[in-house]
Design an enzyme around this catalytic site. Structure first.
Site, mmCIF file in Angstrom:
data_model
loop_
_atom_site.group_PDB
_atom_site.id
_atom_site.type_symbol
_atom_site.label_atom_id
_atom_site.label_comp_id
_atom_site.label_asym_id
_atom_site.label_seq_id
_atom_site.Cartn_x
_atom_site.Cartn_y
_atom_site.Cartn_z
ATOM 1 N N TYR A 1 -18.434 8.948 -14.452
ATOM 2 C CA TYR A 1 -18.037 8.009 -15.502
ATOM 3 C C TYR A 1 -17.527 8.747 -16.732
ATOM 4 O O TYR A 1 -16.553 8.333 -17.373
ATOM 5 C CB TYR A 1 -19.214 7.107 -15.877
ATOM 6 C CG TYR A 1 -19.420 6.013 -14.870
ATOM 7 C CD1 TYR A 1 -18.764 4.796 -14.992
ATOM 8 C CD2 TYR A 1 -20.231 6.213 -13.757
ATOM 9 C CE1 TYR A 1 -18.928 3.800 -14.053
ATOM 10 C CE2 TYR A 1 -20.394 5.229 -12.810
ATOM 11 C CZ TYR A 1 -19.742 4.028 -12.954
ATOM 12 O OH TYR A 1 -19.878 3.047 -12.007
ATOM 13 N N CYS B 1 -21.789 -2.264 -8.145
ATOM 14 C CA CYS B 1 -22.392 -1.368 -9.128
ATOM 15 C C CYS B 1 -23.354 -0.373 -8.477
ATOM 16 O O CYS B 1 -24.301 -0.780 -7.797
ATOM 17 C CB CYS B 1 -23.127 -2.213 -10.171
ATOM 18 S SG CYS B 1 -24.134 -1.246 -11.320
#
Length: 342
Positions: free
Chosen positions: A184, A53
């Site tokens: 994203y 992440c």
């Protein structure tokens, strides 16, 4: 910040026409004066991260640069989530050896049963109570740099210097909106116009950043700051996942001479590349995001050997750690396995 299996990274809502990252539900802060009820104290908390992440990787890099490894012990989750999200299957018996839990969700549940917003990393957990303290990924690294100062190692850099904070804040906001979160918004877009807008924003900002960094070694001032950490965690993932998986494919990072040299410079700086696990990164994105990659096939490329090649950025001057010094060797037990390194 990594959360649910549906998106893998970030507290987010994937609506019919747009991807939106929600704010952290647990925004308590661990501070020197304990004003939120959580005072800085060596060994009291556990930092839970995923090396996959980018939001968690910020905290991993900051912690290492500042020498907080002993004061703030770290737990690393499996990069592959199941229906209960982040799990401790890398540890013996599938439990975190300190918290004694199988899933990070258990710390969330201990804090607030049925809390909304998903289970995300990075997360700070109070060891004694087993309760989540914060999942505020935006504030966490700023507090590590400022509120935890009394526990910094000797020679720790000032990652958020007071005289440069306004400029750092401005740069990181632009980087967040167009690059960190922009990839994203492109990757999880559910409509062509939405995708194209995010895509254009990503590359418009990368072009501006490339111009900014053409004659300066770091984003703000002449030392590494919070701004560099935040940009690096997206750049280091760009060719491995964002270029193909998130359809951000105008060009690769390796095709921008300035940004590629800048990223290699940081990667080769102690505290950056020695925290990066390309194996975790690739397996997480390609195997968890089934809506984007239903076959769950993990690509063999790209070739990672270039990360270790000469970058020439020293010619621009700059002092990576300012008046401080680089961190020492990686703490025993926290080394990135060979499978995750170039």
């Amino acid at each position: 910040m990594g959360d649910t299996k549906s998106t893998g990274e970030g507290n987010s809502a994937l609506g019919k026409k747009s991807f939106k990252r929600s704010k952290s539900h647990f925004a308590d802060r661990v501070t020197a004066d304990g004003r939120d009820g959580w005072p800085v104290a060596a060994g009291r908390y556990r930092l839970v991260v995923s090396r996959a992440c980018p939001w968690a990787s910020r905290a991993v890099i900051s912690r290492r640069l500042l020498g907080l490894e002993e004061a703030l012990p770290m737990a690393v989750t499996d990069p592959i989530q199941d229906d209960r999200s982040w799990r401790f299957t890398l540890d013996p018996g599938g439990r975190d050896p300190v918290l004694g839990i199988r899933y990070l969700a258990e710390a969330y549940e201990a804090r607030e049963p049925g809390a909304p917003g998903g289970v995300s990393v990075p997360a700070v957990v109070d060891v004694a109570s087993g309760r989540l303290v914060t999942n505020d990924y935006q504030q966490l690294t700023l507090d590590l740099a400022t509120e935890w100062r009394d526990l910094h190692r000797e020679g720790a850099p000032d990652l958020y210097p007071e005289g440069l904070r306004d400029e750092i804040d401005e740069v990181v906001e632009e980087v967040y909106e167009d690059v960190n979160n922009g990839v994203y918004r492109a990757g999880f877009a559910t409509g062509q116009e939405e995708y194209e807008a995010a895509y254009e924003g990503v590359f418009r900002r990368l072009e501006l950043l490339s111009g900014r960094l053409a004659e300066r070694r770091y984003l703000v001032g002449d030392t590494i700051t919070e701004a560099d950490i935040r940009l690096f965690t997206t750049l280091v993932r760009f060719d491995a996942v964002y270029h193909g998986h998130f359809k951000c494919n105008r060009h690769k990072l390796t095709e921008d001479p300035v940004l590629w040299a800048y990223a290699r410079d940081l990667y080769q700086t102690p505290g950056f590349g020695d925290t990066v696990d390309f194996d975790h990164i690739k397996r997480h994105y390609y195997q968890v995001h089934e809506g984007i990659n239903p076959t769950r096939i993990v690509p063999l490329g790209p070739d990672l050997s270039g990360w270790l090649t000469s970058h020439g950025r020293e010619e621009l001057g700059g002092r990576p750690f300012g008046d401080g010094s680089p961190p020492g060797p990686v703490r025993e037990g926290e080394e990135v396995p060979a499978a995750g390194r170039p």
